[in-house]
Design a protein around this motif. Structure first.
Motif, PDB file in Angstrom:
ATOM      1  N   LEU A   1       0.853  -1.183   0.000  1.00 29.98           N
ATOM      2  CA  LEU A   1       0.000   0.000   0.000  1.00 29.98           C
ATOM      3  C   LEU A   1       0.894   1.240   0.000  1.00 29.98           C
ATOM      4  CD1 LEU A   1      -2.887   1.239   0.451  1.00 29.98           C
ATOM      5  CD2 LEU A   1      -2.362   1.126   2.879  1.00 29.98           C
ATOM      6  N   ILE A   2       0.639   2.124  -0.940  1.00 28.88           N
ATOM      7  CA  ILE A   2       1.329   3.412  -1.000  1.00 28.88           C
ATOM      8  C   ILE A   2       0.260   4.483  -0.956  1.00 28.88           C
ATOM      9  CG2 ILE A   2       2.775   4.956  -2.375  1.00 28.88           C
ATOM     10  CD1 ILE A   2       3.935   2.437  -3.729  1.00 28.88           C
ATOM     11  N   GLN A   3       0.431   5.444  -0.074  1.00 30.21           N
ATOM     12  CA  GLN A   3      -0.531   6.530   0.019  1.00 30.21           C
ATOM     13  C   GLN A   3       0.164   7.840  -0.336  1.00 30.21           C
ATOM     14  OE1 GLN A   3      -2.883   6.617   3.590  1.00 30.21           O
ATOM     15  NE2 GLN A   3      -3.331   8.777   3.352  1.00 30.21           N
ATOM     16  N   TYR A   4      -0.332   8.472  -1.387  1.00 27.92           N
ATOM     17  CA  TYR A   4       0.172   9.769  -1.813  1.00 27.92           C
ATOM     18  C   TYR A   4      -0.766  10.844  -1.279  1.00 27.92           C
ATOM     19  CZ  TYR A   4       2.859   7.147  -5.291  1.00 27.92           C
ATOM     20  OH  TYR A   4       3.701   6.273  -5.926  1.00 27.92           O
ATOM     21  N   GLU A   5      -0.195  11.971  -0.894  1.00 25.40           N
ATOM     22  CA  GLU A   5      -1.008  13.099  -0.441  1.00 25.40           C
ATOM     23  C   GLU A   5      -0.615  14.345  -1.221  1.00 25.40           C
ATOM     24  OE1 GLU A   5      -0.920  13.497   3.807  1.00 25.40           O
ATOM     25  OE2 GLU A   5      -1.381  11.376   4.108  1.00 25.40           O
ATOM     26  N   ASN A   6      -1.605  15.208  -1.423  1.00 22.12           N
ATOM     27  CA  ASN A   6      -1.394  16.497  -2.083  1.00 22.12           C
ATOM     28  C   ASN A   6      -0.785  16.353  -3.475  1.00 22.12           C
ATOM     29  OD1 ASN A   6      -2.304  17.862   0.291  1.00 22.12           O
ATOM     30  ND2 ASN A   6      -0.282  17.531   1.185  1.00 22.12           N
ATOM     31  N   ILE A   7      -1.282  15.401  -4.254  1.00 28.13           N
ATOM     32  CA  ILE A   7      -0.786  15.258  -5.615  1.00 28.13           C
ATOM     33  C   ILE A   7      -1.717  15.975  -6.577  1.00 28.13           C
ATOM     34  CG2 ILE A   7       0.331  13.052  -5.104  1.00 28.13           C
ATOM     35  CD1 ILE A   7      -1.924  11.705  -6.740  1.00 28.13           C
ATOM     36  N   VAL A   8      -1.187  16.301  -7.726  1.00 29.52           N
ATOM     37  CA  VAL A   8      -1.968  16.932  -8.769  1.00 29.52           C
ATOM     38  C   VAL A   8      -2.151  15.915  -9.889  1.00 29.52           C
ATOM     39  CG1 VAL A   8      -2.022  18.789 -10.484  1.00 29.52           C
ATOM     40  CG2 VAL A   8      -1.073  19.215  -8.199  1.00 29.52           C
ATOM     41  N   VAL A   9      -3.389  15.613 -10.190  1.00 28.18           N
ATOM     42  CA  VAL A   9      -3.694  14.717 -11.296  1.00 28.18           C
ATOM     43  C   VAL A   9      -4.029  15.593 -12.489  1.00 28.18           C
ATOM     44  CG1 VAL A   9      -5.227  12.897 -12.128  1.00 28.18           C
ATOM     45  CG2 VAL A   9      -4.534  12.943  -9.719  1.00 28.18           C
ATOM     46  N   SER A  10      -3.332  15.337 -13.586  1.00 28.35           N
ATOM     47  CA  SER A  10      -3.482  16.207 -14.757  1.00 28.35           C
ATOM     48  C   SER A  10      -3.314  15.381 -16.026  1.00 28.35           C
ATOM     49  CB  SER A  10      -2.405  17.295 -14.705  1.00 28.35           C
ATOM     50  OG  SER A  10      -1.111  16.700 -14.787  1.00 28.35           O
ATOM     51  N   ASN A  11      -3.121  16.088 -17.137  1.00 29.94           N
ATOM     52  CA  ASN A  11      -2.735  15.410 -18.365  1.00 29.94           C
ATOM     53  C   ASN A  11      -1.356  14.799 -18.149  1.00 29.94           C
ATOM     54  OD1 ASN A  11      -5.079  16.211 -19.693  1.00 29.94           O
ATOM     55  ND2 ASN A  11      -4.144  18.130 -20.383  1.00 29.94           N
ATOM     56  N   ILE A  12      -0.986  13.892 -19.016  1.00 32.26           N
ATOM     57  CA  ILE A  12       0.290  13.195 -18.865  1.00 32.26           C
ATOM     58  C   ILE A  12       1.431  14.137 -19.270  1.00 32.26           C
ATOM     59  CG2 ILE A  12       1.625  11.176 -19.574  1.00 32.26           C
ATOM     60  CD1 ILE A  12      -1.180   9.975 -20.377  1.00 32.26           C
ATOM     61  N   PRO A  13       2.357  14.408 -18.340  1.00 26.84           N
ATOM     62  CA  PRO A  13       3.501  15.256 -18.696  1.00 26.84           C
ATOM     63  C   PRO A  13       4.363  14.591 -19.773  1.00 26.84           C
ATOM     64  CG  PRO A  13       3.348  14.964 -16.309  1.00 26.84           C
ATOM     65  CD  PRO A  13       2.381  14.018 -16.936  1.00 26.84           C
ATOM     66  N   ASP A  14       5.001  15.384 -20.615  1.00 27.31           N
ATOM     67  CA  ASP A  14       5.813  14.857 -21.707  1.00 27.31           C
ATOM     68  C   ASP A  14       6.901  13.902 -21.226  1.00 27.31           C
ATOM     69  OD1 ASP A  14       4.314  16.238 -23.559  1.00 27.31           O
ATOM     70  OD2 ASP A  14       5.730  17.914 -23.721  1.00 27.31           O
ATOM     71  N   GLN A  15       7.556  14.232 -20.095  1.00 24.84           N
ATOM     72  CA  GLN A  15       8.613  13.361 -19.569  1.00 24.84           C
ATOM     73  C   GLN A  15       8.069  11.983 -19.236  1.00 24.84           C
ATOM     74  OE1 GLN A  15      10.384  15.683 -16.336  1.00 24.84           O
ATOM     75  NE2 GLN A  15      12.373  15.168 -17.231  1.00 24.84           N
ATOM     76  N   LEU A  16       6.914  11.940 -18.588  1.00 27.08           N
ATOM     77  CA  LEU A  16       6.303  10.661 -18.228  1.00 27.08           C
ATOM     78  C   LEU A  16       5.867   9.919 -19.488  1.00 27.08           C
ATOM     79  CD1 LEU A  16       5.216   8.586 -16.224  1.00 27.08           C
ATOM     80  CD2 LEU A  16       3.147  10.002 -15.995  1.00 27.08           C
ATOM     81  N   ALA A  17       5.277  10.610 -20.431  1.00 22.91           N
ATOM     82  CA  ALA A  17       4.842   9.974 -21.679  1.00 22.91           C
ATOM     83  C   ALA A  17       6.029   9.367 -22.424  1.00 22.91           C
ATOM     84  CB  ALA A  17       4.113  10.989 -22.560  1.00 22.91           C
ATOM     85  N   SER A  18       7.158  10.062 -22.430  1.00 16.49           N
ATOM     86  CA  SER A  18       8.362   9.550 -23.097  1.00 16.49           C
ATOM     87  C   SER A  18       8.891   8.308 -22.402  1.00 16.49           C
ATOM     88  CB  SER A  18       9.457  10.616 -23.133  1.00 16.49           C
ATOM     89  OG  SER A  18       9.047  11.705 -23.909  1.00 16.49           O
ATOM     90  N   ARG A  19       8.903   8.339 -21.088  1.00 18.16           N
ATOM     91  CA  ARG A  19       9.391   7.179 -20.308  1.00 18.16           C
ATOM     92  C   ARG A  19       8.481   5.972 -20.517  1.00 18.16           C
ATOM     93  NH1 ARG A  19      13.027   3.997 -18.754  1.00 18.16           N
ATOM     94  NH2 ARG A  19      12.962   3.297 -16.617  1.00 18.16           N
ATOM     95  N   ILE A  20       7.188   6.194 -20.522  1.00 18.14           N
ATOM     96  CA  ILE A  20       6.231   5.104 -20.745  1.00 18.14           C
ATOM     97  C   ILE A  20       6.414   4.537 -22.148  1.00 18.14           C
ATOM     98  CG2 ILE A  20       3.774   4.585 -21.047  1.00 18.14           C
ATOM     99  CD1 ILE A  20       3.266   6.578 -18.707  1.00 18.14           C
ATOM    100  N   GLU A  21       6.595   5.395 -23.125  1.00 22.41           N
ATOM    101  CA  GLU A  21       6.774   4.937 -24.503  1.00 22.41           C
ATOM    102  C   GLU A  21       8.041   4.115 -24.648  1.00 22.41           C
ATOM    103  OE1 GLU A  21       5.867   3.928 -28.191  1.00 22.41           O
ATOM    104  OE2 GLU A  21       4.537   4.904 -26.766  1.00 22.41           O
ATOM    105  N   LEU A  22       9.120   4.510 -23.993  1.00 21.85           N
ATOM    106  CA  LEU A  22      10.363   3.738 -24.025  1.00 21.85           C
ATOM    107  C   LEU A  22      10.154   2.361 -23.391  1.00 21.85           C
ATOM    108  CD1 LEU A  22      13.408   3.470 -24.533  1.00 21.85           C
ATOM    109  CD2 LEU A  22      13.771   4.571 -22.300  1.00 21.85           C
TER     110      LEU A  22
END
Length: 173
Positions: free
Chosen positions: A20-41
């Motif tokens: 179990l991981i609990q995140y607090e005070n995060i912002v959910v948004s569109n996918i940032p380019d850095q994350l999209a690039s890492r996922i694509e790789l």
């Protein structure tokens, strides 16, 4: 909130573990380019791995199929959610791009070969139990359909089932 594994589940799968991981005070948004690039790789690496291998090439897929079988769930009909992601990649279908949170969750699910859930703590009430569903229980899937929880691995709180590590598919990928 306390987190429990049911005795019924432990009887079927004595080695069952949950993180179990609990995140607090995060912002959910569109996918940032850095994350999209890492996922694509990472996606491309998996595609290459699966060119000549079945999805069960991944140990985490094989292990979760065994868990499903141990609790009486047919993993060919109700796939572990991370297996469904691997199958989408093998079939060259896109991964869901709903939000940054979902994309990150899917990335970690593929990276660690585990079905991962993502839930808003504001919508969870009381203690959480991972258990096997009963015949009178159901949960709403991401596709908006209500699914029977009977004999399926579910996560539930005081209000009932709210999640499951399975991906209910209508077509085989």
């Amino acid at each position: 909130m306390n987190f429990h594994l049911s005795e019924q589940l432990i009887q079927h799968v004595p080695s069952f573990k949950v993180g179990l991981i609990q995140y607090e005070n995060i912002v959910v948004s569109n996918i940032p380019d850095q994350l999209a690039s890492r996922i694509e790789l990472h996606r491309h690496t998996i595609e290459l791995d699966l060119l000549d291998q079945p999805v069960t090439y991944y140990e985490g897929v094989r292990e979760w199929r065994q868990v499903f079988k141990a609790i009486g769930v047919d993993p060919g009909k109700y796939r572990p959610s991370h297996e469904a992601l691997f199958r989408r990649i093998k079939a060259k279908k896109p991964l869901p791009e709903i939000s940054s949170a979902v994309s990150l969750n899917n990335f970690f699910s593929l990276q660690y070969e585990l079905p991962l859930g993502l839930y808003d703590m504001e919508n969870i009430h009381g203690d959480v139990t991972v258990t096997l569903g009963k015949s009178n229980e159901s949960f709403e899937g991401l596709n908006g359909r209500v699914n029977s929880a009977e004999r399926k691995l579910i996560t539930k709180d005081a209000n009932g089932p709210f999640g499951s590590p399975l991906s209910i598919v209508s077509e085989r990928l």
